[in-house]
Design a protein around this motif. Structure first.
Motif, PDB file in Angstrom:
ATOM      1  N   ARG A  26       8.407 -15.714  -1.943  1.00  0.00           N
ATOM      2  CA  ARG A  26       7.215 -15.099  -2.526  1.00  0.00           C
ATOM      3  C   ARG A  26       6.487 -14.294  -1.446  1.00  0.00           C
ATOM      4  O   ARG A  26       6.030 -14.853  -0.457  1.00  0.00           O
ATOM      5  CB  ARG A  26       6.287 -16.171  -3.094  1.00  0.00           C
ATOM      6  CG  ARG A  26       6.882 -16.988  -4.236  1.00  0.00           C
ATOM      7  CD  ARG A  26       5.991 -18.180  -4.554  1.00  0.00           C
ATOM      8  NE  ARG A  26       5.870 -19.063  -3.388  1.00  0.00           N
ATOM      9  CZ  ARG A  26       4.910 -19.981  -3.247  1.00  0.00           C
ATOM     10  NH1 ARG A  26       3.995 -20.147  -4.174  1.00  0.00           N
ATOM     11  NH2 ARG A  26       4.878 -20.737  -2.156  1.00  0.00           N
ATOM     12  N   TYR A  27       6.412 -12.996  -1.673  1.00  0.00           N
ATOM     13  CA  TYR A  27       5.685 -12.124  -0.753  1.00  0.00           C
ATOM     14  C   TYR A  27       4.204 -12.068  -1.141  1.00  0.00           C
ATOM     15  O   TYR A  27       3.861 -11.942  -2.317  1.00  0.00           O
ATOM     16  CB  TYR A  27       6.212 -10.694  -0.850  1.00  0.00           C
ATOM     17  CG  TYR A  27       7.512 -10.399  -0.152  1.00  0.00           C
ATOM     18  CD1 TYR A  27       7.719 -10.720   1.180  1.00  0.00           C
ATOM     19  CD2 TYR A  27       8.535  -9.731  -0.825  1.00  0.00           C
ATOM     20  CE1 TYR A  27       8.902 -10.407   1.826  1.00  0.00           C
ATOM     21  CE2 TYR A  27       9.726  -9.407  -0.196  1.00  0.00           C
ATOM     22  CZ  TYR A  27       9.906  -9.748   1.131  1.00  0.00           C
ATOM     23  OH  TYR A  27      11.080  -9.431   1.761  1.00  0.00           O
ATOM     24  N   GLY A  28       3.318 -12.103  -0.154  1.00  0.00           N
ATOM     25  CA  GLY A  28       1.906 -11.843  -0.381  1.00  0.00           C
ATOM     26  C   GLY A  28       1.608 -10.395  -0.033  1.00  0.00           C
ATOM     27  O   GLY A  28       2.032  -9.908   1.021  1.00  0.00           O
ATOM     28  N   VAL A  29       0.889  -9.680  -0.900  1.00  0.00           N
ATOM     29  CA  VAL A  29       0.678  -8.247  -0.709  1.00  0.00           C
ATOM     30  C   VAL A  29      -0.714  -7.833  -1.177  1.00  0.00           C
ATOM     31  O   VAL A  29      -1.242  -8.369  -2.149  1.00  0.00           O
ATOM     32  CB  VAL A  29       1.756  -7.429  -1.472  1.00  0.00           C
ATOM     33  CG1 VAL A  29       1.678  -7.692  -2.969  1.00  0.00           C
ATOM     34  CG2 VAL A  29       1.648  -5.942  -1.182  1.00  0.00           C
ATOM     35  N   GLU A  30      -1.323  -6.918  -0.445  1.00  0.00           N
ATOM     36  CA  GLU A  30      -2.566  -6.255  -0.877  1.00  0.00           C
ATOM     37  C   GLU A  30      -2.139  -4.907  -1.440  1.00  0.00           C
ATOM     38  O   GLU A  30      -1.644  -4.059  -0.705  1.00  0.00           O
ATOM     39  CB  GLU A  30      -3.506  -6.085   0.320  1.00  0.00           C
ATOM     40  CG  GLU A  30      -4.933  -5.691  -0.066  1.00  0.00           C
ATOM     41  CD  GLU A  30      -5.090  -4.201  -0.312  1.00  0.00           C
ATOM     42  OE1 GLU A  30      -5.590  -3.839  -1.387  1.00  0.00           O
ATOM     43  OE2 GLU A  30      -4.716  -3.420   0.566  1.00  0.00           O
ATOM     44  N   SER A  31      -2.304  -4.718  -2.731  1.00  0.00           N
ATOM     45  CA  SER A  31      -1.617  -3.627  -3.430  1.00  0.00           C
ATOM     46  C   SER A  31      -2.413  -2.326  -3.537  1.00  0.00           C
ATOM     47  O   SER A  31      -2.114  -1.503  -4.410  1.00  0.00           O
ATOM     48  CB  SER A  31      -1.227  -4.081  -4.836  1.00  0.00           C
ATOM     49  OG  SER A  31      -2.388  -4.365  -5.609  1.00  0.00           O
ATOM     50  N   GLN A  32      -3.390  -2.126  -2.685  1.00  0.00           N
ATOM     51  CA  GLN A  32      -4.192  -0.901  -2.771  1.00  0.00           C
ATOM     52  C   GLN A  32      -4.207  -0.169  -1.428  1.00  0.00           C
ATOM     53  O   GLN A  32      -5.245   0.245  -0.935  1.00  0.00           O
ATOM     54  CB  GLN A  32      -5.619  -1.222  -3.226  1.00  0.00           C
ATOM     55  CG  GLN A  32      -5.665  -1.887  -4.595  1.00  0.00           C
ATOM     56  CD  GLN A  32      -7.081  -2.090  -5.094  1.00  0.00           C
ATOM     57  OE1 GLN A  32      -7.843  -1.154  -5.303  1.00  0.00           O
ATOM     58  NE2 GLN A  32      -7.454  -3.345  -5.287  1.00  0.00           N
ATOM     59  N   TYR A  33      -3.017   0.006  -0.853  1.00  0.00           N
ATOM     60  CA  TYR A  33      -2.916   0.634   0.457  1.00  0.00           C
ATOM     61  C   TYR A  33      -1.696   1.554   0.515  1.00  0.00           C
ATOM     62  O   TYR A  33      -0.733   1.320   1.238  1.00  0.00           O
ATOM     63  CB  TYR A  33      -2.808  -0.448   1.543  1.00  0.00           C
ATOM     64  CG  TYR A  33      -3.193   0.013   2.933  1.00  0.00           C
ATOM     65  CD1 TYR A  33      -4.460   0.523   3.191  1.00  0.00           C
ATOM     66  CD2 TYR A  33      -2.291  -0.101   3.980  1.00  0.00           C
ATOM     67  CE1 TYR A  33      -4.814   0.918   4.475  1.00  0.00           C
ATOM     68  CE2 TYR A  33      -2.640   0.302   5.274  1.00  0.00           C
ATOM     69  CZ  TYR A  33      -3.901   0.807   5.506  1.00  0.00           C
ATOM     70  OH  TYR A  33      -4.245   1.209   6.774  1.00  0.00           O
ATOM     71  N   PRO A  34      -1.724   2.638  -0.289  1.00  0.00           N
ATOM     72  CA  PRO A  34      -0.600   3.581  -0.252  1.00  0.00           C
ATOM     73  C   PRO A  34      -0.534   4.296   1.097  1.00  0.00           C
ATOM     74  O   PRO A  34      -1.572   4.475   1.742  1.00  0.00           O
ATOM     75  CB  PRO A  34      -0.947   4.564  -1.382  1.00  0.00           C
ATOM     76  CG  PRO A  34      -2.455   4.510  -1.483  1.00  0.00           C
ATOM     77  CD  PRO A  34      -2.805   3.073  -1.179  1.00  0.00           C
ATOM     78  N   PRO A  35       0.666   4.689   1.575  1.00  0.00           N
ATOM     79  CA  PRO A  35       1.965   4.612   0.897  1.00  0.00           C
ATOM     80  C   PRO A  35       2.713   3.303   1.156  1.00  0.00           C
ATOM     81  O   PRO A  35       3.894   3.212   0.845  1.00  0.00           O
ATOM     82  CB  PRO A  35       2.716   5.778   1.522  1.00  0.00           C
ATOM     83  CG  PRO A  35       2.245   5.769   2.949  1.00  0.00           C
ATOM     84  CD  PRO A  35       0.779   5.403   2.878  1.00  0.00           C
TER      85      PRO A  35
END
Length: 261
Positions: A26-35
């Protein structure tokens, strides 16, 4: 005999479940940092870290899933076992290494200042004195700005979402932002919102704060997962996957993780 067969079946199911548990990640990710990571119009996760994470899962034979969190909550959530590894453009630093372990460095991105084009500003405390700079909360850019700039009269404001920083820059509430160059280029400067803004000066330097490269954050003592991930990382570095994805998401930036933690 029937009881014995049932026992063998039960043991087989347990072994299969244990194997699945060992290979799930399970990866933890902050999904508002493109690219690096974001959601597209269909609500799907996309970006450099997403594609790279999936490639590492394929190489390491993991069954992967993604758990979202704000960036500043990633380490506490990892420690609380809400996921197994932080995959969110997190730099390996001495401060973070006191709380969590890391894989080997996977890639490296410089940190740079973005300001209005034409402004005579540089990424130094002297040039930014009296100005306001926005940073992502919990990031190494926040730590750098608060150590090197804030004591010298620079107002440093932290945000949970880097996109909020860009919005306040456009609205004139901030004079600049310190950000990883690839994120600033693709996530702001290349978009209509970023018209009239540009990088100022070169990358800032402080290895103690900015780290030795970006890797996956792991719980302390999770040596088995670290070994497996390090092997998979070495493979995707050697076979050109990291270089290929970097050319796709941030062309022209050398992401080679030449330093060791």
């Amino acid at each position: 005999m029937k009881k014995l067969n049932a026992l063998f079946i039960a043991l087989g199911m347990i072994a299969s479940a244990q194997t699945l548990a060992q290979t799930s990640l399970r990866y933890g990710v902050e999904s508002q940092y493109p690219p690096f990571e974001s959601r597209n119009a269909h609500g799907e996760l996309e970006g450099f870290d997403i594609e790279l994470g999936n490639a590492i899962c394929k190489t390491g034979h993991f069954s992967c899933s993604w758990v979202e969190s704000s960036f500043d909550a990633l380490i506490p959530a990892l420690q609380a076992k809400k996921f197994d590894a932080i995959n969110s453009a997190m730099n390996i630093t001495e401060a973070r290494a006191k709380s969590i372990d890391f894989t080997k460095p996977i890639y490296r991105i410089p940190s740079m200042l973005i300001v209005k084009a034409g402004e005579k500003l540089q990424p130094t405390a002297e040039a930014l004195k009296g100005k306001s700079v926005g940073v992502l909360q919990g990031s190494i850019q926040e730590t750098y700005a608060k150590k090197h700039w804030e004591p010298q009269g620079v107002t440093v404001t932290s945000y949970q979402d880097q996109n909020q920083v860009y919005n306040d820059m456009v609205a004139g509430r901030l004079d600049g932002t310190l950000v990883m160059s690839a994120a600033g280029q693709s996530g702001f400067l290349d978009k209509p919102q970023g018209k009239g803004f540009a990088f100022a000066g070169g990358p800032v330097e402080d290895d103690a704060i900015l780290g030795t490269g970006i890797g996956y954050g792991l719980r302390k003592g999770d040596s088995q997962l670290k070994t497996a991930l390090d092997e998979a990382i070495s493979t995707v570095q050697a076979d050109g996957t990291v270089t290929r994805l970097a050319a796709k998401y941030f062309p022209g930036i050398d992401v080679t993780a030449s330093k060791q933690p």
